[in-house]
Enzyme design. Structure first.
Site, mmCIF file in Angstrom:
data_model
loop_
_atom_site.group_PDB
_atom_site.id
_atom_site.type_symbol
_atom_site.label_atom_id
_atom_site.label_comp_id
_atom_site.label_asym_id
_atom_site.label_seq_id
_atom_site.Cartn_x
_atom_site.Cartn_y
_atom_site.Cartn_z
ATOM 1 N N HIS A 99 0.925 -1.206 0.359
ATOM 2 C CA HIS A 99 -0.121 0.170 -0.030
ATOM 3 C C HIS A 99 0.580 1.294 -0.087
ATOM 4 O O HIS A 99 2.304 1.581 0.669
ATOM 5 C CB HIS A 99 -1.083 -0.232 0.829
ATOM 6 C CG HIS A 99 0.036 -0.034 2.537
ATOM 7 N ND1 HIS A 99 0.149 -0.749 3.068
ATOM 8 C CD2 HIS A 99 0.101 1.058 4.016
ATOM 9 C CE1 HIS A 99 0.967 -1.270 4.359
ATOM 10 N NE2 HIS A 99 0.914 0.389 4.495
ATOM 11 N N ASP A 101 0.099 4.825 1.758
ATOM 12 C CA ASP A 101 -0.935 5.514 3.163
ATOM 13 C C ASP A 101 -1.723 6.165 3.155
ATOM 14 O O ASP A 101 -1.529 6.968 2.103
ATOM 15 C CB ASP A 101 0.558 5.914 4.199
ATOM 16 C CG ASP A 101 1.104 4.906 5.315
ATOM 17 O OD1 ASP A 101 1.133 4.075 5.137
ATOM 18 O OD2 ASP A 101 2.558 5.433 5.437
ATOM 19 N N HIS A 255 4.396 0.001 0.068
ATOM 20 C CA HIS A 255 5.376 -0.627 1.550
ATOM 21 C C HIS A 255 4.587 -1.428 1.179
ATOM 22 O O HIS A 255 3.685 -1.370 1.911
ATOM 23 C CB HIS A 255 5.698 0.725 2.534
ATOM 24 C CG HIS A 255 5.068 1.135 3.219
ATOM 25 N ND1 HIS A 255 4.192 2.301 2.834
ATOM 26 C CD2 HIS A 255 4.387 1.137 4.183
ATOM 27 C CE1 HIS A 255 3.452 2.681 3.291
ATOM 28 N NE2 HIS A 255 3.742 2.276 4.419
ATOM 29 N N ARG A 270 4.573 7.066 14.930
ATOM 30 C CA ARG A 270 4.924 6.934 13.520
ATOM 31 C C ARG A 270 4.664 8.476 13.281
ATOM 32 O O ARG A 270 3.542 9.271 13.840
ATOM 33 C CB ARG A 270 4.528 6.475 12.703
ATOM 34 C CG ARG A 270 4.096 6.606 11.192
ATOM 35 C CD ARG A 270 3.690 6.121 10.198
ATOM 36 N NE ARG A 270 2.898 6.322 9.635
ATOM 37 C CZ ARG A 270 1.350 5.268 8.519
ATOM 38 N NH1 ARG A 270 2.636 4.027 8.801
ATOM 39 N NH2 ARG A 270 0.694 5.595 8.508
HETATM 40 C C1 SIN Z 1 3.055 0.941 7.580
HETATM 41 O O1 SIN Z 1 2.106 0.230 6.312
HETATM 42 O O2 SIN Z 1 2.892 1.615 7.236
HETATM 43 C C2 SIN Z 1 3.388 0.024 8.714
HETATM 44 C C3 SIN Z 1 4.521 -0.519 7.711
HETATM 45 C C4 SIN Z 1 5.819 -1.176 9.891
HETATM 46 O O3 SIN Z 1 5.214 -1.421 10.147
HETATM 47 O O4 SIN Z 1 6.216 -1.564 8.722
#
Ligand code: SIN
Length: 279
Positions: A99, A101, A255, A270
């Site tokens: 995806h 974000d 990612h 984050r």
């Molecule tokens: C996410 O998809 O934002 C999480 C990425 C992660 O936990 O490595």
């Protein structure tokens, strides 16, 4: 150059050395990090020791911070911090599918900065895929077909899938209905506002259909694009350690957080930097 850059792969990703993110950064360092992000799509820092306040400060070097879904906000003192956590008994993790974000929002974030507080003893790597190359390697006929096409992105399926399979940061009752029902339309090929390069901008987690088509009519083309855009040779893979930081450009890479550490605990904080409307 105020920083040292070591490429992680041929398609995207670089580790950045000689930066202590817990200290105030000067203009040259911030400009060099931004340049490294634009050149490499995702950048990584090791051995950092950050408070939530530090993470918020680092995020703000790159723009205003983006608002967060209410159910993912840090219950602590910094509401800009989003908690990404998989507890030992959780079955699923956030971001286990490819995806970008929150593309269900009209203005998805420019990028996210993720800081590892607790990592599993094994597994839990994150993969990233270069969406410039994904676009550039399509045939001219497909590029022509996609020209001007838009897709509808939503969040409802993910919210329903994760329900009961991950521990909520706050009570599930705090989940805002808007975050699960909102949809947005975005171009299937977006032009990066800083580099001017075209990138493929659909993802299996959020994209629902092609605008003007029924879901079943959209699926064959979308499925081809999902598979094309996440081929192994467009990716890099990052192995986390406590204190690692990843900063990805949400406008040109996808990612996926691997769900390969059953019984282990992984905790990340984050921040998301506000983006601009995809065009
Ligand atoms: C996410 O998809 O934002 C999480 C990425 C992660 O936990 O490595």
């Amino acid at each position: 150059m105020s920083i040292t850059i070591k490429k992680l792969g041929g398609m995207l990703g670089a580790e950045i050395y000689d930066v202590d993110l817990s200290a105030n950064l000067d203009k040259t360092q911030i400009a060099d990090i931004r340049r490294a992000l634009l050149d490499n799509l995702v950048i990584f820092f090791r051995d950092q020791n950050l408070t939530d306040e530090d993470l918020v400060r680092v995020g703000k070097y790159f723009g205003e911070l983006a608002p967060l879904p209410p159910h993912r906000q840090n219950p602590g003192s910094q509401p800009e911090i989003l908690v990404v956590e998989k507890k030992p008994n959780d079955k699923l993790n956030f971001g286990y599918e490819w995806h970008s974000d929150t593309t269900h929002l009209p203005i998805p974030p420019l990028g996210s900065i993720l800081y590892a507080l607790k990592v599993p003893r094994y597994g839990g790597d994150t993969m990233f895929a270069n969406q410039y190359v994904a676009y550039e390697t399509l045939s001219d006929s497909v590029k022509d077909t996609l020209d001007g096409m838009r897709a509808i992105h939503g969040n409802g399926r993910i919210m329903r899938t994760l329900e009961d399979k991950v521990s909520p940061v706050r009570g599930q009752e705090a989940v805002s209905a808007a975050w699960s029902t909102d949809t947005s339309s975005h171009p299937i090929v977006r032009t990066h506002p800083e580099t001017g390069r075209k990138a493929l901008y659909v993802n299996i987690a959020h994209t629902q259909s092609i605008e003007g088509m029924e879901i079943n009519e959209s699926q064959p083309l979308l499925q081809m694009l999902y598979e094309h855009s996440t081929q192994n040779h467009f990716t890099c893979r990052f192995q986390w350690e406590k204190g690692s930081v990843a900063f990805w450009d949400n406008r040109c890479c996808q990612h996926l957080a691997l769900n390969d550490y059953p019984g282990e605990h992984r905790l990340m904080h984050r921040v998301q930097v506000k983006g601009t409307k995809p065009i």
